[in-house]
Design an enzyme around this catalytic site. Structure first.
Site, PDB file in Angstrom:
ATOM      1  N   GLU A  46       0.786  -0.858  -0.350  1.00 57.84           N
ATOM      2  CA  GLU A  46      -0.424  -0.026   0.240  1.00 57.84           C
ATOM      3  C   GLU A  46       1.428   1.377   0.030  1.00 57.84           C
ATOM      4  O   GLU A  46       2.074   1.324   0.575  1.00 57.84           O
ATOM      5  CB  GLU A  46      -1.236  -0.027   1.335  1.00 57.84           C
ATOM      6  CG  GLU A  46      -1.914  -1.059   1.241  1.00 57.84           C
ATOM      7  CD  GLU A  46      -2.787  -0.176   2.764  1.00 57.84           C
ATOM      8  OE1 GLU A  46      -2.851   0.501   2.751  1.00 57.84           O
ATOM      9  OE2 GLU A  46      -3.216  -1.440   3.129  1.00 57.84           O
ATOM     10  N   ASP A  57      -6.085   8.272  11.270  1.00 56.74           N
ATOM     11  CA  ASP A  57      -4.082   7.613  11.542  1.00 56.74           C
ATOM     12  C   ASP A  57      -4.364   8.014  13.415  1.00 56.74           C
ATOM     13  O   ASP A  57      -4.084   9.440  13.058  1.00 56.74           O
ATOM     14  CB  ASP A  57      -3.037   8.217   9.936  1.00 56.74           C
ATOM     15  CG  ASP A  57      -3.831   7.287   9.017  1.00 56.74           C
ATOM     16  OD1 ASP A  57      -3.461   6.254   9.169  1.00 56.74           O
ATOM     17  OD2 ASP A  57      -3.990   7.858   7.682  1.00 56.74           O
TER      18      ASP A  57
END
Lengths: 260, 399
Positions: A46, A57
């Site tokens: 990724e 995040d």
């Protein structure tokens, strides 16, 4: 372009998926790191497109995203990096991006450029299927898989909806929270994977918080793939020769292989 | 008018709004939307909200004729809606109270909130103290520095204030951190969002808790003057006081609605917080709206003398009102806002919040261009005690 589904059809082993933020600590480092990860046992990589406001995040990826932006990384730079990497590695590449940079570039332009750059899939953490209809159509037209996420908070109706719509694989969030290495995994992880397995036909890959070979092995007992991100970036920060990151991936791979 | 039925079932106002959030939050937003609809249909909930609005918040707030400001401008008659007199000093308490009662009803006893100027944080801390709920407020380090008094007020009322060191360390970053907390604790926690931004159902729910402002104003003006105002003016950061003021007037097509954004150092400098005046459409914090963003879709830093307007996005319903031409949006810069601040102090003995001073400044300029028959109502959304340090700095201590 490598198809995501082929990874699960042909390798016959638990897929190891690595996340890296493009341009952290430098663009040149990303160009060295990704082939290193592939050589040491990753099956999919990724590539994170940095965003100014990464609300899903934790501290590690906030930091790497911020530094990548300071390094001048844009979606176009990420596409260029992907283009260079796809000529060099034979594992599928997937973009992880928040929705706004994709929207700004234009869905069709972005997906066409993904296909041209050898990017097989997209993971968009702030785009649930309720809002993803347009990107689903456009990405499919360019042969790019839109991978949706599912979290342990999901109701059975959500699981059915997401399982109906995700392409390539299903990204199961291991815990109730944001990304980032954790000392221990969520107690209900196995139950959650089982609930999804009862409904979904896609391969199930589990990410968020996985930071050791032992945790990866526990996940592999129930899932088809293990996703590791923040831990790799922490090791990149600690050792810019990238050897520590490579060693970690090798250890996870070995643990997964010997557990099978 | 069609507006009254918005948002649609997916949380959209025209092309704006929606629910762009991590999957983890989707069930919580579904639960919130259902609990909210159920609460609003429950007479006991509405009665409790009304009682506390009266006995705790001090509603209704007055409508004050600004006689000397009117004379000073020499044009339109100016009326002030006095949200500065609501408990804790701003309109923010209307929404904080509504959501806290809802959280209590949902069995969520841990509240997280973001704050910019600190007004929403103080309002949330107050209602949490009143209802016995745990309260955590995220606030950018830069805002903690410039709004120290409000930080202390929150702590006195038992809230934990968590500094946010990421990004520009202002409101946008505090929202990111509050969302991350909510994502991590969603099963026990309610996110008490302070403006008409964020994913559905927040823009609709926060509007509904704020529309008491416009509802009272409309009735007060009708009782006083036997007619509706010609203009209604309010400042717009995320846009909660403005939508609360505008919404009950939307069907009165003769009433012009004017939102005032923060022009910062001037729109031409790029250092401002005026997405309606100078932004483009994008997705931030769970909704599609006008945004300040660069050519690559990264969210830009903002600047305003007022921490409460220092935000790169804006509520989706304002975006819709702009698109259909029902409301107009203008920008007032830092210097003009400070002039508005001084003007209201001197002519009326009222110290507005720097946010509200933007609306006052535009109202003064607008009043000068109108005849005496014209009536303008401006929402004084908060009081300015919290801003004294900034004003002293900006005016160099000279009066």
């Amino acid at each position: 372009m490598n198809r995501l589904a082929d990874v699960f059809d042909t390798t016959g082993r638990t897929a190891l998926i690595a996340y890296v933020t493009v341009g952290y600590p430098t663009i040149e480092a990303t160009l060295r790191l990704v082939p290193l990860l592939a050589r040491n046992g990753c099956d999919i990589v990724e590539l994170g497109i940095p965003f100014s406001d990464p609300m899903a995040d934790g501290a590690t990826i906030q930091k790497t995203s911020h530094e990548a932006l300071l390094n001048g990384v844009t979606p176009d730079v990420c596409l260029d990096v992907a283009r260079q990497l796809s000529g060099e590695v034979d594992v599928p590449l997937v973009f992880m991006s928040y929705y706004n940079p994709i929207l700004k570039k234009g869905l069709d332009d972005f997906c066409r450029a993904c296909a041209d750059s050898g990017v097989s899939g997209l993971i968009v953490p702030d785009l649930p299927p309720d809002e993803g209809g347009e990107l689903e159509l456009v990405s499919a037209a360019h042969g790019v898989d839109l991978v949706y996420l599912l979290a342990p908070t999901a109701t059975d109706a959500r699981i059915r909806l997401v399982a109906d719509r995700s392409r390539g694989f299903l990204y199961l969030v291991s815990l109730v929270g944001v990304t980032g290495a954790r000392a221990s995994l969520h107690d209900g992880l196995e139950d959650f994977v089982d609930r999804v397995r009862a409904v979904a036909k896609q391969p199930l890959c589990v990410g968020f918080g996985i930071s050791s070979p032992e945790q990866a092995v526990r996940v592999a007992k129930v899932a088809d793939g293990v996703i590791v991100g923040s831990r790799i970036l922490q090791l990149v920060e600690q050792d810019d020769s990238l050897e520590e990151a490579a060693r970690f991936v090798r250890a996870v791979r070995a643990a997964l292989d010997s557990a099978e | 008018m069609q507006t009254m039925t918005l948002p649609d079932r997916r949380g959209y106002f025209g092309v704006h709004g929606g629910r762009f959030v991590p999957e983890t939050l989707v069930p919580a937003l579904d639960e919130l939307a259902a609990a909210y609809a159920e609460a609003m249909a429950d007479e006991r909930f509405r009665a409790e909200l009304e009682t506390l609005s009266r006995d705790y918040v001090g509603r209704e707030t007055p409508l004050t004729f600004a006689e000397r400001l009117t004379e000073h401008c020499g044009g339109a008659q100016v009326y002030l809606k006095r949200e500065d007199l609501a408990h804790t000093g701003a309109h923010k308490i209307n929404n904080a109270l509504g959501q806290a009662l809802l959280a209590q009803r949902m069995g969520k006893r841990r509240i997280v909130a973001e704050t910019g100027a600190g007004q929403h944080g103080v309002a949330t801390a107050a209602v949490c103290a009143k209802l016995g709920l745990e309260c955590i407020v995220y606030m950018g380090e830069e805002d903690i520095r410039r709004q120290a008094l409000n930080v202390f007020r929150m702590k006195l009322m038992g809230a934990e204030v968590r500094p946010v060191a990421s990004g520009a360390r202002t409101l946008k970053d505090a929202i990111n951190e509050a969302i991350r907390d909510w994502v991590s604790n969603v099963e026990t926690t309610h996110y008490l969002l302070g403006s008409v931004v964020g994913p559905a159902p927040y823009p609709e729910m926060v509007r509904d808790f704020q529309l008491v402002i416009g509802r009272e104003t409309r009735r007060q003006v009708l009782e006083r003057l036997g007619r509706l105002p010609d203009y209604v003016v309010a400042c717009v950061g995320g846009g909660s006081n403005a939508i609360g003021m505008f919404y009950p007037f939307i069907d009165d097509e003769e009433v012009k609605l004017v939102g005032v954004e923060a022009g910062g150092k001037g729109l031409a400098t790029g250092q401002h917080a005026a997405p309606l005046a100078a932004g483009t459409v994008g997705v931030l914090h769970g909704a599609r709206s006008y945004l300040l963003q660069d050519e690559h879709g990264q969210i830009l830093g903002t600047h305003s003398v007022s921490a409460g307007l220092d935000y790169p996005g804006v509520g989706p319903e304002h975006c819709y009102l702009k698109d259909i031409g029902r409301a107009t949006y203008v920008a007032v810069d830092d210097i003009e806002a400070l002039e508005g601040f001084k003007l209201l102090c001197r002519t009326e003995g009222i110290t507005p919040a720097l946010e509200s001073a933007h609306a006052v400044a535009h109202t003064g300029a607008l009043a000068r261009t109108c005849s005496r028959e014209v009536v303008i109502v401006v929402n004084v959304s908060g009081r300015g005690d919290k801003d004294m340090d900034i004003v002293v700095d900006a005016l160099g201590g000279a009066l």
